[in-house]
Design an enzyme around this catalytic site. Sequence first.
Site, PDB file in Angstrom:
ATOM      1  N   MET A  32      51.267 -64.389 -10.393  1.00 54.90           N
ATOM      2  CA  MET A  32      50.974 -62.979 -10.674  1.00 54.90           C
ATOM      3  C   MET A  32      52.191 -62.123 -10.329  1.00 54.90           C
ATOM      4  O   MET A  32      52.056 -60.914 -10.094  1.00 54.90           O
ATOM      5  CB  MET A  32      49.747 -62.524  -9.889  1.00 54.90           C
ATOM      6  N   ALA A  34      55.477 -60.585  -8.159  1.00 54.42           N
ATOM      7  CA  ALA A  34      55.832 -60.308  -6.756  1.00 54.42           C
ATOM      8  C   ALA A  34      56.367 -61.606  -6.143  1.00 54.42           C
ATOM      9  O   ALA A  34      55.890 -62.075  -5.098  1.00 54.42           O
ATOM     10  CB  ALA A  34      54.643 -59.750  -5.981  1.00 54.42           C
ATOM     11  N   GLY A  38      57.679 -68.852  -1.751  1.00 53.46           N
ATOM     12  CA  GLY A  38      56.615 -69.815  -2.066  1.00 53.46           C
ATOM     13  C   GLY A  38      56.611 -70.143  -3.555  1.00 53.46           C
ATOM     14  O   GLY A  38      56.571 -71.312  -3.960  1.00 53.46           O
ATOM     15  N   HIS A  39      56.671 -69.088  -4.378  1.00 46.78           N
ATOM     16  CA  HIS A  39      56.722 -69.304  -5.831  1.00 46.78           C
ATOM     17  C   HIS A  39      57.997 -70.083  -6.206  1.00 46.78           C
ATOM     18  O   HIS A  39      57.972 -70.957  -7.078  1.00 46.78           O
ATOM     19  CB  HIS A  39      56.752 -67.967  -6.588  1.00 46.78           C
ATOM     20  N   GLN A  63      40.360 -61.716 -12.513  1.00 47.65           N
ATOM     21  CA  GLN A  63      40.103 -62.366 -11.241  1.00 47.65           C
ATOM     22  C   GLN A  63      40.052 -61.375 -10.070  1.00 47.65           C
ATOM     23  O   GLN A  63      40.044 -61.779  -8.918  1.00 47.65           O
ATOM     24  CB  GLN A  63      41.100 -63.495 -10.974  1.00 47.65           C
ATOM     25  N   SER A 189      52.281 -62.637  -1.581  1.00 49.77           N
ATOM     26  CA  SER A 189      52.627 -61.342  -2.158  1.00 49.77           C
ATOM     27  C   SER A 189      51.897 -60.225  -1.429  1.00 49.77           C
ATOM     28  O   SER A 189      52.359 -59.086  -1.381  1.00 49.77           O
ATOM     29  CB  SER A 189      52.246 -61.302  -3.641  1.00 49.77           C
TER      30      SER A 189
HETATM   31  P1  AMP Z   1      50.020 -65.899  -6.857  1.00 52.45           P
HETATM   32  O1  AMP Z   1      51.165 -65.232  -7.546  1.00 52.45           O
HETATM   33  O2  AMP Z   1      49.795 -65.414  -5.463  1.00 52.45           O
HETATM   34  O3  AMP Z   1      48.781 -65.943  -7.699  1.00 52.45           O
HETATM   35  O4  AMP Z   1      50.461 -67.403  -6.657  1.00 52.45           O
HETATM   36  C1  AMP Z   1      50.965 -68.173  -7.709  1.00 52.45           C
HETATM   37  C2  AMP Z   1      51.127 -69.589  -7.249  1.00 52.45           C
HETATM   38  O5  AMP Z   1      52.011 -69.629  -6.125  1.00 52.45           O
HETATM   39  C3  AMP Z   1      49.817 -70.243  -6.798  1.00 52.45           C
HETATM   40  O6  AMP Z   1      49.813 -71.605  -7.201  1.00 52.45           O
HETATM   41  C4  AMP Z   1      49.913 -70.132  -5.292  1.00 52.45           C
HETATM   42  O7  AMP Z   1      49.160 -71.114  -4.605  1.00 52.45           O
HETATM   43  C5  AMP Z   1      51.392 -70.349  -5.086  1.00 52.45           C
HETATM   44  N1  AMP Z   1      51.806 -69.829  -3.786  1.00 52.45           N
HETATM   45  C6  AMP Z   1      51.578 -68.581  -3.289  1.00 52.45           C
HETATM   46  N2  AMP Z   1      52.057 -68.484  -2.031  1.00 52.45           N
HETATM   47  C7  AMP Z   1      52.585 -69.695  -1.729  1.00 52.45           C
HETATM   48  C8  AMP Z   1      53.217 -70.232  -0.570  1.00 52.45           C
HETATM   49  N3  AMP Z   1      53.399 -69.511   0.536  1.00 52.45           N
HETATM   50  N4  AMP Z   1      53.635 -71.523  -0.611  1.00 52.45           N
HETATM   51  C9  AMP Z   1      53.454 -72.268  -1.735  1.00 52.45           C
HETATM   52  N5  AMP Z   1      52.859 -71.825  -2.847  1.00 52.45           N
HETATM   53  C10 AMP Z   1      52.423 -70.558  -2.847  1.00 52.45           C
END
Ligand code: AMP
Length: 280
Positions: A32, A34, A38-39, A63, A189
């Site tokens: 999403m 930001a 991690g991403h 969602q 994020s």
């Molecule tokens: P989001 O943008 O928060 O929806 O996350 C997108 C992807 O990044 C999802 O598969 C999350 O599980 C993964 N993700 C978010 N934060 C982390 C993190 N700290 N470590 C590893 N993967 C992450």
Amino acid sequence: MKPKLVRTLAALRRETAKWRKEDLRYAVVPTMGAIHSGHMELVSEGLKRADRVITTIFVNPKQFAANEDLDKYPRDEDGDVLKLGKAGTHLIYVPNPEEIYPEGFCTTVSLAGPAKAGLEDKFRPEFFDGVTTIVAKLFIQTGADFAMFGEKDYQQLKVVTRMAQDLDIPIEVVGVPTVREEDGLAKSSRNVYLSRQERQQALAIYSSISHAAERIRGGLDIQSATRLATRTLMALGFKVDYVTVRNAETLAPPQHRDEPLRIISAAWLGKTRLIDNISV
Ligand code: AMP
């Protein structure tokens, strides 16, 4: 190299068709935006398995419940493109909303099983239908060989894995370990919402589930260990949605201690909801 950015399904498919012609394999990293480290780790892991990586950025309204943070969810497309370029993404897909939800769109992909485990689904009833519907679309739109998902959203990882299996989508869902700040807080994020004081308190979620996992490994019963973690968090000012131990594969409540176990938690710190999990 600066990644190419596309906003339509037609443009996305032109790029992936070129890769297919060259017999290249590619991974998709749904996000999403930001973008944080991690991403970026998901992109790096994608590059280990595939020749090309697509990162998608879409803040998916389906969602978010009406009372959630859709409007204030952090958005920074230019910053995201720079970070994703550094991470080595080849293509960024930022779909125009009508590429995802065209007029008349009326399909929902909805799972039972891990999506009804009584964890996130209990507190965010609309969440997984939104996730599985968009992730199914992104799997089909990209036609990727691999999909990279973070263990940080552990239930989501299990849900999308099951969905791909159940719908025979020819994609391998790969789980990537959680990337953390130095003090252990999982990168998210949503961490930008935390005040300076909350940011210091926030590491307690990781430390309390880590202690609980250690205690269970040391022989303490699961109930006592999770109760202790819950009380610790409450004493520190968290409003705890759950701290629970589940079978690491099925997410069902454990029947005995030698199953693979995962301790999974969600708690509010002020107006910010934090989630975390680790293996026991
Ligand atoms: P989001 O943008 O928060 O929806 O996350 C997108 C992807 O990044 C999802 O598969 C999350 O599980 C993964 N993700 C978010 N934060 C982390 C993190 N700290 N470590 C590893 N993967 C992450």
